[in-house]
Design a protein around this motif. Structure first.
Motif, PDB file in Angstrom:
ATOM      1  N   SER A 133     -71.419  56.146  39.226  1.00  0.00           N
ATOM      2  CA  SER A 133     -72.660  55.567  39.763  1.00  0.00           C
ATOM      3  C   SER A 133     -73.641  55.312  38.623  1.00  0.00           C
ATOM      4  N   VAL A 178     -67.027  67.303  38.247  1.00  0.00           N
ATOM      5  CA  VAL A 178     -67.718  66.664  39.375  1.00  0.00           C
ATOM      6  C   VAL A 178     -69.059  66.087  38.935  1.00  0.00           C
ATOM      7  N   SER A 183     -71.982  56.656  49.604  1.00  0.00           N
ATOM      8  CA  SER A 183     -71.557  57.163  50.910  1.00  0.00           C
ATOM      9  C   SER A 183     -72.112  56.303  52.041  1.00  0.00           C
ATOM     10  N   LEU A 232     -74.700  59.057  44.521  1.00  0.00           N
ATOM     11  CA  LEU A 232     -73.520  59.105  45.396  1.00  0.00           C
ATOM     12  C   LEU A 232     -73.896  58.892  46.854  1.00  0.00           C
ATOM     13  N   TRP A 273     -82.918  65.062  45.540  1.00  0.00           N
ATOM     14  CA  TRP A 273     -82.345  65.599  44.304  1.00  0.00           C
ATOM     15  C   TRP A 273     -83.267  66.635  43.669  1.00  0.00           C
ATOM     16  N   LYS A 290     -75.872  67.078  39.959  1.00  0.00           N
ATOM     17  CA  LYS A 290     -74.977  65.997  40.389  1.00  0.00           C
ATOM     18  C   LYS A 290     -75.776  64.758  40.780  1.00  0.00           C
ATOM     19  N   ASN A 291     -75.283  63.610  40.401  1.00  0.00           N
ATOM     20  CA  ASN A 291     -75.991  62.340  40.592  1.00  0.00           C
ATOM     21  C   ASN A 291     -76.208  62.052  42.081  1.00  0.00           C
ATOM     22  N   SER A 312     -69.859  62.116  38.501  1.00  0.00           N
ATOM     23  CA  SER A 312     -70.831  61.463  39.380  1.00  0.00           C
ATOM     24  C   SER A 312     -71.679  60.443  38.623  1.00  0.00           C
ATOM     25  N   TYR A 313     -71.916  60.705  37.332  1.00  0.00           N
ATOM     26  CA  TYR A 313     -72.699  59.758  36.533  1.00  0.00           C
ATOM     27  C   TYR A 313     -71.831  58.615  35.995  1.00  0.00           C
ATOM     28  N   GLN A 372     -65.257  58.352  44.531  1.00  0.00           N
ATOM     29  CA  GLN A 372     -65.628  59.749  44.769  1.00  0.00           C
ATOM     30  C   GLN A 372     -64.391  60.607  45.018  1.00  0.00           C
TER      31      GLN A 372
END
Length: 496
Positions: free
Chosen positions: A192, A184, A137, A133, A82, A129-130, A188-189, A145
């Motif tokens: 997750s 998005v 996955s 994810l 990240w 973006k977190n 994402s937060y 997602q």
């Protein structure tokens, strides 16, 4: 084991649904916006998209591939991914802001400046973006997602279309992308609970993994976007917007139908790669099926490009309908390239695939500049015919390499046969339409119906003869039966 398999299958279905939904929503959005905005608006955004595409390539660290290949992942690896992504994209965003005046000067259009600044902000924002994810996955938990992705896509289309209706400006396309990124990242937060932290503990391992990914990504970008760059630098925004949009529409059959249709065949062919006769049978049989599906799309888009352009995009695009027709000639070329690439991938020849792409790109663009062009018409004609010719040569070389010269000769015969059948049914359709039916859409619909029905009849007759003497045609017959039998059974049960 059974539960893992079931979960994997369900995850694959979810991702397939998301992929198809994204493409469908994107297609509807493009067709709606094309009727509201002018080709020049799409040209301005095409230039910005071209620049942003290069930034995407330069920021490709292979983070997803790295984390998915690792046996185990932890917060250190996730946070490093990240942080690396955030630093790289932030730096590239700043670089874009600094270089944007040079882009404006190159294209001599000050409107591009603010668009690039907006895209730079969106590009940087997406890096937040977190990374949690990745954990989802890894556990094949794609449901939330997919929901976030679809909500973001619908919201972005709504924002873009709404802005276009009110302001009729190219900013509608910018706002659409900004809204998509906003949904998005925030989504994402929401899905997750993981919260990232700045960390570079694992950076050496990740950079060692991704060192060859950027050159490969740049080569792929050059192959797919260099023609757009040439058009953007040689012609005006209106021509560029038309070129970009017509190319997108022409490749819809390839990306939305033929490519998904080829996925199941890859599994079947890979399973028998050590059984050469069976491998040959399935590889050529699936190629014939995909080629047979591609030809009607090509003929209809080529001969009816004016009507298709008017129906899908509106009257303001009619001036450039010929671009759609010319690009439709690359649909069979896409099939041949995809089939040849598939054979190389099955045999693990990914390195050779990279050099093939590099060589083809070099030949295509060197040939175009050697031949020369003075108009967009000449450029597209040169590009299409060189690209199509190379696709045919590439496919035949790969077939010769793996199956021998006799099989290659048979393929040449099959291609000639398909061409003759297409020409025959085009002639029949033109004869049927000797009398004007009064409306161009009705005229195109009748032509398409006559051609497709005639083409199918000819292929069925050809298959009934050749399947007795050729294994690939026998396999083609079994493929068609597997596709049509469930439909016929369903219809029969409904009647009863």
């Amino acid at each position: 084991m059974a539960n893992n398999l079931k979960k994997g299958v369900f995850s694959s279905i979810l991702l397939l649904v998301k992929n198809l939904s994204d493409k469908l929503i994107g297609l509807v959005s493009t067709l709606i916006l094309a009727r509201i905005l002018a080709p020049e608006d799409f040209g301005i955004i095409a230039i910005a998209t071209l620049v942003m595409g290069l930034l995407d390539v330069l920021s490709e660290t292979g983070a997803s591939s790295y984390l998915l290949k690792e046996d185990t992942i932890d917060d250190q690896k996730v946070n490093t991914t990240w942080t690396l992504n955030l630093l790289l994209k932030s730096a590239l965003s700043v670089l874009l802001v600094i270089c944007s005046p040079f882009v404006v000067s190159f294209y001599d259009d000050p409107r591009i400046h603010n668009v690039l600044l907006a895209f730079a902000a969106v590009f940087c924002f997406k890096a937040f973006k977190n990374p949690g994810l990745f954990y989802l996955s890894r556990s094949q938990s794609y449901g939330k997602q997919v929901q976030v992705g679809l909500i973001a896509k619908v919201a972005s289309v709504g924002a873009a279309v709404g802005t276009a209706i009110v302001f009729q400006s190219y900013w509608a396309l910018v706002i659409g992308q900004a809204v998509n990124s906003l949904f998005v990242v925030i989504g994402s937060y929401i899905i997750s609970n993981y919260r990232p932290a700045l960390q570079l503990t694992n950076v050496k391992a990740q950079l060692a993994f991704s060192i060859w990914m950027i050159p490969q990504a740049i080569a792929g970008y050059a192959r797919t976007q260099l023609d757009t760059f040439i058009v953007s630098s040689q012609f005006g925004q209106s021509v560029l917007g038309s070129y970009h949009t017509m190319k997108y529409v022409a490749f819809i059959p390839s990306s939305h139908i033929l490519l998904p249709l080829s996925w199941p065949f890859l599994v079947e062919i890979r399973a028998v790669k050590h059984d050469k006769p069976l491998f040959l049978k399935r590889a050529l049989g699936s190629s014939l099926l995909l080629l047979g599906v591609s030809i009607p799309f090509t003929v209809i888009l080529f001969t009816q490009s004016q009507t298709v352009t008017w129906f899908l995009l509106g009257a303001q695009w009619l001036e450039y309908h010929y671009i759609l027709g010319l690009f439709s000639l690359l649909i069979p070329a896409f099939v041949l390239t995809n089939e040849a690439n598939r054979l190389l991938v099955i045999y693990g020849m990914t390195k050779q695939l990279f050099f093939v792409d590099l060589l083809r790109s070099t030949i295509v663009y060197t040939s175009i500049f050697i031949i020369g062009f003075e108009s967009i018409d000449e450029f597209i004609v040169n590009f299409v015919f060189v690209e199509a010719g190379l696709a045919l040569i590439y496919y035949l070389i790969v077939v010769w390499r793996y199956f021998g010269i006799n099989t290659m000769a048979r393929c040449v015969g099959y291609f000639t046969l398909f061409s003759a059948i297409a020409l025959l049914n085009h002639t029949i359709a033109e004869f049927v339409l000797q009398n004007d039916l009064g409306h161009q859409v009705l005229q195109a619909a009748v032509y398409s119906l006559v051609f497709v029905v005639g083409f199918i009849i000819c292929l069925v007759a050809t298959n009934s003869v050749l399947k007795r003497h050729s294994q690939e045609w026998e396999y083609l017959s079994s493929l068609v039966a597997r596709i049509t039998n469930p439909v016929l059974t369903k219809l029969s049960s409904t009647k009863n």
